[in-house]
Every structure is written in C-alpha cells, then in structure tokens.
Write an enzyme that holds these catalytic residues in place. Structure first.
Site, PDB file in Angstrom:
ATOM      1  CG  ASP A 202      -2.311   0.582   0.858  1.00  0.00           C
ATOM      2  OD1 ASP A 202      -2.330   1.766   0.464  1.00  0.00           O
ATOM      3  OD2 ASP A 202      -3.334  -0.118   0.953  1.00  0.00           O
ATOM      4  CG  HIS A 276      -4.538   1.871  -2.082  1.00  0.00           C
ATOM      5  ND1 HIS A 276      -4.614   2.456  -0.845  1.00  0.00           N
ATOM      6  CD2 HIS A 276      -5.819   1.813  -2.546  1.00  0.00           C
ATOM      7  CE1 HIS A 276      -5.889   2.737  -0.562  1.00  0.00           C
ATOM      8  NE2 HIS A 276      -6.635   2.368  -1.594  1.00  0.00           N
ATOM      9  CG  ASP A 354      -8.631  -0.658  -2.885  1.00  0.00           C
ATOM     10  OD1 ASP A 354      -7.623  -1.101  -3.468  1.00  0.00           O
ATOM     11  OD2 ASP A 354      -8.612  -0.266  -1.708  1.00  0.00           O
ATOM     12  CD  GLU A 355     -10.328   3.233  -0.859  1.00  0.00           C
ATOM     13  OE1 GLU A 355     -11.264   3.426  -0.086  1.00  0.00           O
ATOM     14  OE2 GLU A 355      -9.160   3.002  -0.466  1.00  0.00           O
ATOM     15  CE1 TYR A 446     -14.440  -3.774   4.220  1.00  0.00           C
ATOM     16  CE2 TYR A 446     -13.408  -1.628   4.552  1.00  0.00           C
ATOM     17  CZ  TYR A 446     -13.653  -2.729   3.751  1.00  0.00           C
ATOM     18  OH  TYR A 446     -13.127  -2.797   2.494  1.00  0.00           O
ATOM     19  CG  ASP A 448     -11.171  -0.800   9.239  1.00  0.00           C
ATOM     20  OD1 ASP A 448     -12.226  -1.399   8.932  1.00  0.00           O
ATOM     21  OD2 ASP A 448     -10.757   0.198   8.623  1.00  0.00           O
ATOM     22  CB  THR A 493      -3.316  -2.135  10.315  1.00  0.00           C
ATOM     23  OG1 THR A 493      -2.480  -2.048   9.152  1.00  0.00           O
ATOM     24  CG2 THR A 493      -3.806  -3.555  10.499  1.00  0.00           C
ATOM     25  CD  GLU A 494      -6.120   2.705   6.838  1.00  0.00           C
ATOM     26  OE1 GLU A 494      -6.441   1.666   7.451  1.00  0.00           O
ATOM     27  OE2 GLU A 494      -6.622   3.048   5.754  1.00  0.00           O
TER      28      GLU A 494
HETATM   29  C1  ACM Z   1     -11.116  -0.905   0.613  1.00  0.00           C
HETATM   30  O1  ACM Z   1     -11.625  -0.853   1.749  1.00  0.00           O
HETATM   31  N1  ACM Z   1     -10.542   0.154   0.091  1.00  0.00           N
HETATM   32  C2  ACM Z   1     -11.141  -2.127  -0.170  1.00  0.00           C
END
Ligand code: ACM
Length: 640
Positions: A202, A276, A354-355, A446, A448, A493-494
């Site tokens: 990432d 990422h 993603d993103e 999720y 997290d 894990t940010e």
């Molecule tokens: C994600 O949560 N960006 C896959």
C-alpha cells in the site's frame, strides 16, 4: 452406508430439539450443524493417549491437540491405539457427501473421544470444537492443578456453510512481524477460519521481497514512525529517519505458508494496484506516469495524500498510481505475479483495484493516447484496460485474479473474481455476470471500524457494532448461492499500532463473522451468540488475549425535538442490561436514575452526560462520558 446416512438424518432432526435443551451448557463458536448432548461427562485420564492415522496431515492435527492439552493440563500424552485411546482421530470413507472436506463428527462418551472426518481438515475442526467443550482453563499456557478435565457426553455433526472463511490482515499500513502473523493464524483457526488474506502493499509500505526489485524492500518498506491519529500527520521532513516498517523475505513467506498449511489455512497475497502504490513508485519512479514527481515523494507515514470530499475515487494530492500505459509496468507486474504464484499455492491472487485516483491519469498525454488507440471512453475504462491486462498475467500463471469491487467499473475482466466491499451491490452485479464473489461489505465486515460510541473508542471514521456484524447474510436474495464463495472480515491497520490493539479490534467481531461463514443460516441466533461470546471472553481472559467489551456499552441516540430541545434516547445491544445515567457531571451507578425508555431532555445547564450499563449490581462495559457540545453536534448533523 445407507444406514449411516439415515442415522445422520435422524441425528439432524433430533438435534434441533435436543440442542435447545442444552443451550445453556455448551458455548461453541461457530455453532455446529447439530449437537446432541448426553447425560454425564467423560473425564480425561491421568495419562492421555491419542490414536491417529500415520499421515503427515494427522500429525499436524495431533501436534495442535497435544500442545494445547500438555500446556494446560500438564498430563502425559502419548500415542495410543484406536481401541483404547483417550482421543481417536479416524477417517470415515463414504461420508464425503455429508461431511464434505472440512466437516467432522465428534463423539464423546464413556469410552472416550472420537473425531471422525472424511479429510484431515475435519479432524482439525473437530479438535477446535473439543477445546471449546473442555473447561475454560484449557486456555492456560502453563499447567493448572485441581481442574477436573471433563468433556460433556455429546455427538456433534458439523460442516461449514461456506468454503471461503477469511480474515484480511493489512500488514502494510503498520507492519506486523512474522511471529505476529503466526499468532494471528493461531487465533483465527480457533474459530474455523481457513483463509488469511495478506494485504502486502500500500502507500505506507511494500512488505514482500521480490527478486530483481530490491528497492521495493530497501526503500518501499520503510517510513517515519508517527503515533497519533493516522491520516492527519504532517509530511515528514526529508531528513527524518525512515526506520519504521519491515518486510517478509521469500523464506519468511514460505515459512508462513507452511505454518498456515499445517493449520489448514490458505494465505492469499494482495498486491494493491494500480492505486495505493506510493511505496512502489517511490521505490521505482519509472513505474509512475509522473516519474519526476515520484522522485520527490516518500513512502507515506500517515500524512494526508488524498481528498475524499467527492467520494470514491478520491482525488490524489500525490500521484500514488502506477501508469496504466507503460509497458514496464506490465513487465514489473508480470515478475511480481510470477513470484507470488510460485510462493503462494492458493489458487487466487488479489490485485487490489480499489480507490484508484484518476486525476493524474486524466492529465497524462500517454493515457489520452491510449484511450484514442484502444477506444476507451472514460477513466473507468482505462482502469478496466489495466485490470484486463493484469488478469491475463495472472491466468497465464495458472492462477485466478480477484480484486476489490471497483474492478467491475468499465467492464470486468473475464475470469476475475470480485471482493465486494462497498456494500453487497458489487457482489450482486458480479454474481449476475456469473463471476465468483467474496462478500466483505463495510456494513457488516469492516473490523477496523469502531465497535462502540465514538466518545469512548479510539477514533475511526465509522462504526460497526457486534450486533450489526452478526446480521451479515452473505447471500443476498435473488442471487445464486453458487457464485458466493463466502466472506471475510477486513482488518485495515491505519489506526492499529500494535498487536494488543489488533486483538481488541478483531475480537469479538470475528466470533460473529466466523458464525456467519460457518454456521447454517437458520442456526444463527443473536441472543444465544451473545451468551456464548461472554463465555469465550472468559477464555480470552485466561489466554491473555485482548478483546473489546463494547457490546455491553450504552448506545446513545441523539435528535432534536420539534421545539428544538436536545433529545436523548438510549439503547443496548444486549437485552438484559439496565442503563443508569447522570446529567450532573457525576458517575452513575445502579443507585442513579434508571433509563426506562423514551426520550430524555438534558437540562439546559447540563454540560456533561454520563451513562453506564449494569447487569444487576455488576457494572458492564464502559461508562460513556459525553459533552453536551458533542450531543448537540450529533443531533444537528442528523437533522442536516
Ligand atoms: C477498501 O476498503 N478500500 C477495499
């Protein structure tokens, strides 16, 4: 065979009646398919014998069984023969149709304990269930005296609902050591998870050695240590030491794959591209569409690099993407995928997707030329072009590509599987297109996210309570179950800086997800699950594993009354808790006003509210302390 089958049918029918009667005594997570409890218990003898087939896989199971039993009981454990052993693992043929490749039959009676399975994973899961039938002191790491090591007489028939029962572990945002990954595997298998998805790359770090690209790990694996609220840190000065992070060598990976295999877990690697990818372009700027800029960048240490105000895809403040045009990018990925395919036996390779910000791509003349040449109408189609090319690289290695649901945009690559995270809709769409799907929606999976009130929990941008996670149903109505391979909890894990806090975030929500992925849908029951969770928390206390108690915390609902007054209501996840509150800035206990339902109106002068849960005279969970200012803010936000 037929007799055996009809025996099973009878057991299954009886079990639904009998297991109700025994609900208070057994606390097995995930709930088995059928449990028939007898009267009485089998007591482990002073010296334990284990009989098992002489195969490598049986050896793995015996080793797990032996070490836990020896650690906690201190008893002598040796090999025995099936006729007289304390614990027997046996292969049953012909049962594949009913028990499948992971199912088992566990029988405990006066003669001892027998675990029968059609294949070795079944023994392993039978052993996990056996641990949960033993007294909670089995969780001790050193021998405990004066415990009667008894196991209730029981016949359990069990098999999973889904073959894909995963947890995603992000080892990029914060690095976790090989030893910690092993511990994670040890923790997950107790609840019959079988898939560890390692998010290996990432913006914050590249975590796997790739031969021929040394800078990925000499440069890309290291950033500046920062603590606090990740995402808000100042950009480090160029001279700040980049000594925080780490990576796994290829030998480490082989060791982890072997460790996982011996516990019937597959490891799926994820290399997150084309977004990422800041750590990648910092290591090799030539993989970026803006190499001169990339030369100035550093691996992210938690500073803000994206603008999310317009949603997903974000606008990148630094170009953290790989070029979708340059041939050297595809050559690089071919090398990476070749090595991943070699290291990880699991059939799927996750390539993220993603993103991915598009603002740098939009301005890139090479991207515009590509669009013209390939007839690509928009940026989604540019990403789809990229995904289709990398899917070919993956399938050329005999593997299958899986990606986050953004890979649907602009056209899904043939053969690609989809991991649906932005709700269930991506998964539904992919299943309609007859692609394989793994369901991991933010709404339920999720782990997290915060588990309780933001006034109490370390801050994350969203909340997922245990009870909500338990509502997860991976097969949406109208979708053919054949395409839904299963589900996963995702642990980003940010905000997770250490393993103790990691455990706090994973448990008990991963109990809940385990039950969703393993247990037949009609066997799930929230009240029963919540009771079992409390029993498992006692086990965690003995095992010294951390967990969250947020399920006991009050839930605060703030609104504005029609006359503009601040209005507060409370709720609980568990129905046997009583809440007590104060508006006078003191600490409520069970002598304070009890919440009886309905709206409360904090007096105008009240600047601090406190609320706490009790079960009888026992304080449960966290007291929530919250300012009026915060309550007003929440009430106004809802009214927006
Ligand atoms: C994600 O949560 N960006 C896959």
């Amino acid at each position: 065979m037929n007799l055996f089958r009809s025996g099973i049918t009878l057991l299954l029918c009886l079990s639904s009646i009998i297991s109700i009667a025994n609900d208070t005594t057994l606390a097995i997570i995930p709930e088995p398919l059928s449990v028939i409890q007898g009267k009485g218990s089998y007591i482990l003898p002073a010296a334990i014998t284990i009989a098992a087939p002489a195969t490598e896989e049986a050896g793995w199971v015996v080793s797990t069984l032996k070490s836990q039993l020896a650690n906690a009981t201190g008893k002598n454990i040796s090999a025995g023969t099936a006729a007289s052993a304390t614990i027997t693992l046996q292969t049953v043929s012909g049962e594949a149709a009913t028990l499948g490749t992971e199912g088992y039959r566990l029988s405990v009676n006066a003669k001892g304990i027998v675990i029968s399975a059609a294949s070795p994973a079944g023994w392993f899961y039978g052993v996990q269930t056996l641990f949960q039938l033993l007294p909670k002191e089995i969780e001790n790491k050193t021998p405990k005296k004066n415990i009667t090591w008894k196991v209730p007489y029981v016949t359990i028939m069990d098999k999973p609902r889904f073959g894909w029962r995963g947890l995603m572990f992000d080892v990029s945002r914060h690095f976790f050591t090989k030893q910690e990954v092993k511990q994670f595997i040890d923790d997950m298998v107790r609840y019959k998870y079988n898939l560890l998805h390692l998010h290996l790359t990432d913006d914050e770090g590249w975590r796997i050695e790739i031969k021929g690209f040394p800078r990925l790990t000499t440069v890309g694996a290291w950033n500046v240590k920062k603590e606090g609220y990740f995402g808000t840190f100042p950009t480090p000065a160029p001279n700040e030491p980049k000594n925080y992070g780490g990576f796994y060598t290829q030998d480490d990976i082989r060791e982890l794959v072997k460790y996982a295999k011996e516990r019937f877990v597959n490891i799926m690697p994820e290399v997150d591209v084309p977004g990422h990818s800041l750590a990648t372009v910092v290591s090799y700027p030539e993989l970026s569409g803006t190499p001169d800029m990339a030369k100035q960048y550093q691996v992210r240490s938690g500073e803000e690099i994206m603008d999310w105000s317009h949603g997903n895809p974000p606008t990148a403040m630094v170009n953290n993407t790989l070029s979708p045009v340059k041939e050297n990018v595809y050559q690089f990925l071919d090398q990476v995928i070749t090595q991943l395919a070699d290291l990880f036996p699991f059939p799927y390779i996750h390539l993220g997707g993603d993103e991915c910000p598009k603002n740098f791509w939009e301005k890139d003349p090479e991207v515009q030329a590509l669009m013209k040449k390939e007839g690509l109408k928009n940026m989604d189609e540019v990403q789809s072009y990229f995904e289709k090319r990398v899917e070919k690289l993956v399938s050329a290695k005999g593997k299958k590509m899986i990606g986050w649901d953004e890979i649907l945009h602009g056209g899904l690559a043939p053969g690609a599987a989809v991991m649906s995270w932005q709700g269930m809709k991506g998964g539904i769409e992919a299943a309609r297109q007859k692609h394989e799907v793994v369901m991991t929606p933010t709404t339920f999976a999720y782990i997290d996210y915060m588990q309780g009130d933001a006034a109490t929990e370390p801050h994350v941008y969203s909340t997922l309570r245990l009870k909500k996670s338990y509502e997860f149903e991976p097969v949406p109505t109208g979708v053919s179950a054949e395409y839904i391979k299963g589900g996963q909890g995702n642990l980003w894990t940010e905000q997770i800086y250490n393993y103790r806090y990691l455990q706090y975030m994973v448990w008990p929500r991963a109990f809940s997800l385990a039950e969703t992925f393993w247990t037949a849908a009609d066997k799930k029951n929230w009240n029963r699950f919540a009771q079992k969770t409390e029993a498992h928390m006692e086990r965690y206390d003995i095992a010294e594993k951390k967990y969250a108690t947020s399920m006991f915390d009050p839930i605060i609902i703030t609104t504005k009354a029609t006359d503009g007054r601040l209005q507060v209501q409370f709720d609980t996840e568990l129905n046997d808790l009583q809440l007590y509150y104060s508006f006078d800035n003191t600490f409520p206990d069970y002598f304070y006003p009890a919440y009886k339902g309905g709206a409360l109106y904090p007096p105008a002068e009240c600047f601090m509210m406190r609320v706490v849960a009790y079960r009888g005279k026992q304080k449960m969970g966290n007291m929530i302390t919250i300012t009026r200012e915060e309550l007003e803010k929440r009430a106004n936000k809802k009214g927006e």
